[in-house]
Design a protein around this motif. Sequence first.
Motif, short mmCIF file in Angstrom:
data_model
loop_
_atom_site.label_atom_id
_atom_site.label_comp_id
_atom_site.label_asym_id
_atom_site.label_seq_id
_atom_site.Cartn_x
_atom_site.Cartn_y
_atom_site.Cartn_z
N LYS A 159 256.60 150.26 120.11
CA LYS A 159 257.01 150.72 121.70
C LYS A 159 256.08 150.50 122.69
CE LYS A 159 259.70 154.72 119.44
NZ LYS A 159 259.67 156.32 119.45
N GLU A 160 254.92 150.61 122.65
CA GLU A 160 253.74 150.59 123.63
C GLU A 160 253.35 149.35 123.98
OE1 GLU A 160 252.56 152.97 125.55
OE2 GLU A 160 253.93 154.43 124.76
N PRO A 161 253.05 148.72 125.23
CA PRO A 161 252.78 147.36 125.50
C PRO A 161 251.13 147.20 125.07
CG PRO A 161 253.03 148.65 127.21
CD PRO A 161 253.45 149.33 126.17
N GLN A 162 250.90 146.18 124.52
CA GLN A 162 249.42 145.88 124.38
C GLN A 162 248.58 145.21 125.54
OE1 GLN A 162 251.10 144.37 121.20
NE2 GLN A 162 250.98 142.20 121.68
N ARG A 163 247.23 145.73 125.84
CA ARG A 163 246.48 145.53 126.84
C ARG A 163 245.50 144.32 126.30
NH1 ARG A 163 245.49 149.73 130.71
NH2 ARG A 163 243.91 148.19 131.70
N GLY A 164 245.33 144.54 124.99
CA GLY A 164 244.73 143.47 124.43
C GLY A 164 244.52 143.50 122.85
N MET A 165 243.61 142.94 122.03
CA MET A 165 243.80 142.84 120.70
C MET A 165 242.65 142.31 120.04
SD MET A 165 246.62 143.51 118.50
CE MET A 165 248.19 143.15 119.41
N GLY A 166 242.32 143.03 118.85
CA GLY A 166 241.26 142.61 118.04
C GLY A 166 241.58 142.10 116.93
N TYR A 167 241.12 141.05 115.99
CA TYR A 167 241.41 140.67 114.68
C TYR A 167 240.33 140.60 113.90
CZ TYR A 167 243.34 136.99 111.74
OH TYR A 167 243.76 136.24 110.34
N MET A 168 240.55 141.34 112.73
CA MET A 168 239.69 141.72 111.87
C MET A 168 239.38 140.42 110.81
SD MET A 168 237.26 143.48 109.94
CE MET A 168 237.76 145.24 110.33
N PRO A 169 237.81 139.99 110.64
CA PRO A 169 237.79 138.74 109.86
C PRO A 169 238.27 139.04 108.34
CG PRO A 169 235.80 139.40 111.08
CD PRO A 169 236.66 140.48 111.27
N VAL A 209 230.99 150.19 121.48
CA VAL A 209 230.89 149.81 119.89
C VAL A 209 231.13 151.20 118.95
CG1 VAL A 209 229.36 148.56 118.34
CG2 VAL A 209 229.53 147.98 120.64
N LEU A 210 231.92 151.13 118.25
CA LEU A 210 232.15 152.30 117.60
C LEU A 210 232.16 151.76 115.84
CD1 LEU A 210 235.65 153.48 119.29
CD2 LEU A 210 233.18 154.41 119.47
N PRO A 211 231.62 152.48 115.33
CA PRO A 211 231.69 152.35 113.55
C PRO A 211 233.23 152.46 113.41
CG PRO A 211 230.00 153.89 113.88
CD PRO A 211 230.75 153.64 115.36
N ASP A 255 234.48 138.98 128.30
CA ASP A 255 234.83 138.58 127.00
C ASP A 255 233.80 139.05 125.87
OD1 ASP A 255 236.22 137.33 124.89
OD2 ASP A 255 235.58 135.84 125.05
N ILE A 256 233.97 139.45 124.83
CA ILE A 256 232.86 139.75 123.63
C ILE A 256 233.25 139.11 122.48
CG2 ILE A 256 232.12 141.92 124.57
CD1 ILE A 256 234.19 143.45 123.20
N PHE A 308 239.89 141.36 125.14
CA PHE A 308 239.16 142.76 125.35
C PHE A 308 238.87 143.80 124.13
CE2 PHE A 308 241.67 143.48 129.81
CZ PHE A 308 240.85 142.29 130.20
N CYS A 309 238.95 143.08 122.85
CA CYS A 309 238.45 143.79 121.85
C CYS A 309 237.88 142.79 120.80
CB CYS A 309 239.60 144.43 121.09
SG CYS A 309 239.28 145.33 119.75
N ALA A 310 236.81 143.06 119.91
CA ALA A 310 236.32 142.35 119.17
C ALA A 310 235.91 143.16 117.68
CB ALA A 310 234.99 141.64 119.35
N VAL A 311 236.10 142.66 116.67
CA VAL A 311 236.21 143.51 115.36
C VAL A 311 235.37 142.87 114.23
CG1 VAL A 311 237.53 144.97 113.72
CG2 VAL A 311 238.33 144.26 115.90
N ASN A 312 234.39 143.56 113.61
CA ASN A 312 233.78 142.90 112.36
C ASN A 312 234.10 144.14 111.31
OD1 ASN A 312 231.81 144.58 112.57
ND2 ASN A 312 230.28 143.13 113.40
N PRO A 313 233.44 143.74 109.75
CA PRO A 313 233.72 144.97 108.86
C PRO A 313 233.04 146.05 109.12
CG PRO A 313 233.58 142.55 107.79
CD PRO A 313 233.19 142.42 109.48
N LYS A 314 232.08 145.98 110.12
CA LYS A 314 231.39 147.57 110.44
C LYS A 314 231.74 148.10 111.88
CE LYS A 314 227.11 146.14 107.79
NZ LYS A 314 225.82 146.10 107.69
#
Length: 390
Positions: free
Chosen positions: A312-322, A61-63, A86-87, A39-45
């Motif tokens: 404490k909080e459960p995770q709904r999804g996770m993004g991983y930075m390159p 899509v947030l800076p 998926d993204i 549910f989340c995708a991350v890059n350096p920008k």
Amino acid sequence: MIRRVVRQSKFRHVFGQAVKNDQCYDDIRVSRVTWDSAFCAVNPKFVAIIVEASGGGAFLVLPLQKTGRIDKAYPTVCGHTGPVLDIDWCPHNDHVIASGSEDCTVMVWQIPENGLAAPLSEPVVVLEGHSKRVGIVTWHPTARNVLLSAGCDNLVIIWNVATGEALINLEDMHPDVIFSVCWSRNGSLICTACKDKKVRVIDPRKGKIIAEKDKAHEGARPMRAIFLADGNIFTTGFSRMSERQLALWNPKNMEDPISVHEMDTSNGVLLPFYDPDTNVVYLCGKGDSSIRYFEITDEAPFVHYLNTFSSKEPQRGMGYMPKRGLDVNKCEIARFYKLHERKCEPIIMTVPRKVLFTELLREVKSIRDLVTLQDRRITKLEERLAKVGI
């Protein structure tokens, strides 16, 4: 002889730390769709997050620097007619992102330099070839404009995004829903995990299955499979007694696993994130409130537990930075973007400076010892030469 009690590792003391509240992304309505993707995708920008949307599917899509409360009227990418599942950001262009949806299409989007100023509904290209919802999209790691998609029609398609054409259709290889697809490090092979409990290694160019393992994990819950840097395969799944498992396989001989570990009895699917530079695998369970991490080595038991980051909080999804988006000057080796119900929280994994300094001192000492040994040898040789009059 000195017996080593604790295994030496540069990453034994890696610790996770959540950022302060003012560096989080607040008031985000994370998607509630029942699909086991990140549910989340991350890059350096940018950070992209699949969100709840009426009348179709959308994602934000947030800076990276736009932290704090996100306005409900903030523009989204909203071209799909069904929920986005998926993204994935393109590894060769930080402004290009692909999305798969329940509307059976894959869309590729071009994000403006400074982020979205208005809702984006016109994709650069629409890829149509699936007859059911598309749950997996992943870019080729080394070839530009090559995208893989997998749908609930049990079909894997590799696309040429530049022309919008399907390069390869992998049909009749999966009799049931595909849970995960992963490219090898150089992109020559793919490995898949399927609902029929098989892990397959496929050569897409030849269109052949070159290795497979039946009942890699015997449980009925979803599995995940990823390639490691050395070509081995790391899988997560469930045992017959519904215990969460992780396993390591050699694709050249998949009769028996190299290593199997049982973890706990939680029912959340384990999402593996792999860092090929440090050989560390991070496991994020959906619905868990923790991130476990393991180091893969060549010595038994091959998969070594390092530590757990808990919150404490459960995770709904996770993004991983390159890796290229990390602050290596602060000894950062990984960064995650944890999705709460209405928030995205960055978590930074760091190697303590003291550990790095100790490792450096140890290496310096070993070099000094070698130099001292060589000096002694040279001195002895000179003494011998002097005795014989040379």
